[in-house]
Design an enzyme around this catalytic site. Structure first.
Site, PDB file in Angstrom:
ATOM      1  CG  HIS A 154       0.376   1.499   0.050  1.00 47.99           C
ATOM      2  ND1 HIS A 154       1.890   0.099   1.226  1.00 47.99           N
ATOM      3  CD2 HIS A 154       0.324   1.818   0.701  1.00 47.99           C
ATOM      4  CE1 HIS A 154       2.174   1.095   1.990  1.00 47.99           C
ATOM      5  NE2 HIS A 154       1.309   2.649   1.772  1.00 47.99           N
TER       6      HIS A 154
HETATM    7  O1  RIB Z   1      -1.140   0.095   4.860  1.00 50.57           O
HETATM    8  C1  RIB Z   1      -1.990  -0.171   3.145  1.00 50.57           C
HETATM    9  C2  RIB Z   1      -3.020   0.376   2.982  1.00 50.57           C
HETATM   10  O2  RIB Z   1      -4.091   0.517   3.758  1.00 50.57           O
HETATM   11  C3  RIB Z   1      -3.118  -0.113   1.884  1.00 50.57           C
HETATM   12  O3  RIB Z   1      -4.368  -1.226   1.595  1.00 50.57           O
HETATM   13  C4  RIB Z   1      -3.976   1.610   2.118  1.00 50.57           C
HETATM   14  O4  RIB Z   1      -4.898   1.682   0.989  1.00 50.57           O
HETATM   15  C5  RIB Z   1      -4.341   1.662   3.243  1.00 50.57           C
HETATM   16  O5  RIB Z   1      -6.284   0.692   3.308  1.00 50.57           O
END
Ligand code: RIB
Ligand code: CA
Length: 291
Positions: A228
């Protein structure tokens, strides 16, 4: 080309991808990491972990500044992830606040230089960014924001937005230049066992630390890392993600609370709509550790 000056605003220590994004930032000549700010639940402890990673990677001069632990209105469950187990000393004695650091870094006393804006890269809830923009509106023409958060293609809220929806609404309504990299594209960029093994086989303290963090995180999560946060960072210099201009509204009420919904109106963000996932994973693997 001049390196882009960035601040990484992170909730490092729960999901593994924040640490992976930080590693990529450190090994990408296209960016100059001006500082790391931390946010959510226990920002000082997250700052200790971020500093530990920077020290291990030989970059201890990069400032780390703790910010807002509490979301603006949204309640939260205390408790942090297993990656903190590796810290022997997790006391944060530093003064200074992330919001002040962001405002100072944007040089609000100077004329904005559209060719060289400070880039804020929030990869956690948007509390620090919202407070900074609300406190100092002069930031708005002086920064661009490339955030990991949200989701438009499915009727479900994403973590970084749902943990502080009011902050997200402030940011999306601020008028700042925003690029949103949401679950719509990040969920397609996953590491496989072979990638984790490649990282584990690398020599040196940095590889050892990343492998240990991945191991601790996988012990609890039982699944492969999803890129992500690294993907948001990669978009700064790699065309692996396709964007379209859209208007994002953050739902604040009822069952939709925390959702990022596309509405037909004047765009307020560049929104990630597609990704070349093999290219993104390859770009990540080529940068996560020193050559
Ligand atoms: O939904 C994904 C996000 O949530 C990313 O930033 C991960 O690190 C969590 O914090
Ligand atoms: Ca994160």
């Amino acid at each position: 080309m001049k390196a882009q000056r960035i601040i990484l605003d992170t909730d490092i220590g729960d999901d593994i991808d924040d640490a992976l994004a930080l590693a990529v930032a450190l090994h990408s000549p296209e960016v100059e990491l001006h500082g790391v700010t931390t946010v959510f639940k226990n920002a000082p402890r997250r700052a200790v972990l971020a500093r530990h990673l920077l020290q291990t990677f030989g970059r201890k001069k990069i400032p780390v500044i703790a910010g807002c632990s509490k979301p603006l209105l949204q309640p939260f469950e205390p408790g942090l992830g297993s990656q903190f187990q590796m810290l022997e000393d997790d006391v944060w004695n530093e003064s200074g606040h992330a919001v002040d650091f962001i405002v100072q870094a944007a040089r609000v006393d100077e004329e904005p230089d559209p060719e060289n804006l400070l880039t804020l890269v929030p990869i956690g809830p948007l509390t620090n960014i919202a407070v900074a923009l609300a406190r100092e509106p002069e930031l708005i023409p002086r920064v661009r924001i490339v955030l990991m958060g949200g989701q438009w293609s499915k009727p479900a809220a994403e973590w970084n937005i749902v943990c502080d929806p009011e902050a997200a609404a402030i940011v999306f309504n601020s008028g700042a230049e925003i690029s949103m990299v949401g679950l719509d594209v990040t969920m397609r960029c996953c590491l496989e066992a072979a990638h984790i093994e490649t990282i584990a086989q690398k020599a040196g303290a940095s590889a050892k630390l990343l492998s240990e963090l991945i191991r601790l995180w996988q012990r609890d999560s039982q699944h492969a890392p999803v890129l992500h946060d690294p993907l948001a960072l990669l978009t700064l210099f790699d065309d692996c993600v396709k964007f379209e201009d859209k208007r994002i509204e953050v739902a604040l009420c009822g069952e939709e609370r925390g959702r990022t919904i596309i509405v037909e109106d004047e765009p307020n963000a560049r929104v990630a709509v597609d990704v070349d996932a093999p290219r993104a994973v390859a770009a990540f693997m080529s940068r996560v550790l020193p050559k």
